[in-house]
Design a protein around this motif. Structure first.
Motif: not given
Ligand code: ADP
Ligand code: MG
Length: 245
Positions: A89-99, A113-121, A125-131
């Motif tokens: 998921t979006v969250k997991e992808n970002i957390l992986l970067g941190y780890k 997530l909030d600052r980037a306007g991504l909280t709701e998503i 999963y990536p295939h559900q997102l816009s470019g």
């Protein structure tokens, strides 16, 4: 600390007959920021593949703090085509970067997530997102790593003007004094807002780039953006770019 030095770096893809990068040499001081400008197809993304360790130079060397750049994990790299892990998921992808990063950076997933306007998503999963969304996730993933050298390949190219402007300001505020930034962009305005130097490659990535120092001090760039002197400089640069490319 992360002083980057490319010394006579040459590279070609196996299936190509001619060199794509030819004796490329330049340096980026530790804690400094540089934009790379050059025409499409000139090999900018390829240069980043070398920095990210996906390919190795055929000749020459890439040094980070006077040591050969190996897969030391010192480089945070955001590719042009966000390449997120599709099973995360979006969250997991970002957390992986941190780890996988150096964990020195203060990092708050919720806030980012909030600052980037991504909280709701966050759980999508990536295939559900816009470019543009994918680009922001990929951007957060690399920043979360807190690496000393950050390489961003056209990080905001798919964003609308307003979001792009927000992300630019955020990037500027997030960079630590000891972090080195290398940015590929087609926008001179973005280069002037975000980096201390602009390195211009007229054709292929060959030899030494034309190096232009940003006349605007870091702290003032987003303010002077509203003034004519900023736009005069951007226009001058555009002229120079037209003449040289
Ligand atoms: P830029 O980022 O400056 O637009 P690229 O580095 O993406 O340039 O591409 C430079 C050239 O290398 C292009 O001709 C492109 O087709 C070729 N190229 C890019 N990636 C690969 C690859 N993985 N394998 C073979 N050729 C490639
Ligand atoms: Mg590219």
């Amino acid at each position: 600390m992360s002083h980057l030095k490319l010394n006579q770096v040459s590279f070609r893809y196996k299936e190509q007959s001619s060199w794509l990068l030819k004796h490329v040499s330049f340096e980026v001081e530790s804690g400094s920021s540089v934009s790379l400008l050059g025409p499409s197809g000139s090999g900018k993304s390829t240069l980043f593949y070398l920095l990210g360790g996906m390919y190795t130079p055929d000749d020459g060397e890439i040094m980070l703090d006077n040591m050969p750049l190996s897969k030391s994990g010192m480089v945070g790299y955001m590719p042009q085509d966000s390449s997120l892990f599709p099973w995360m998921t979006v969250k997991e992808n970002i957390l992986l970067g941190y780890k996988l990063g150096n964990k020195k950076k203060t990092f708050s997933l919720g806030n980012w997530l909030d600052r980037a306007g991504l909280t709701e998503i966050a759980d999508s999963y990536p295939h559900q997102l816009s470019g543009g969304m994918k680009q922001r996730v990929s951007f957060l993933r690399v920043l979360a790593g807190g690496h000393s050298l950050i390489c961003l390949d056209e990080p905001f190219a798919s964003l609308d003007a307003l979001t792009r402007s927000k992300m630019q300001k955020w990037l500027a505020s997030l960079m630590n004094a000891d972090q080195t930034l290398l940015l590929i962009t087609h926008q001179i305005e973005e280069a002037v807002l975000l980096t201390d130097h602009i390195y211009l490659f007229p054709n292929l990535l060959e030899g030494r780039p034309i190096e232009i120092r940003n006349p605007f001090p870091k702290m003032e760039r987003f303010q002077v953006r509203k003034t004519p002197v900023f736009w005069e400089f951007v226009q001058q640069m555009e002229q120079q770019l037209k003449q040289q490319t």
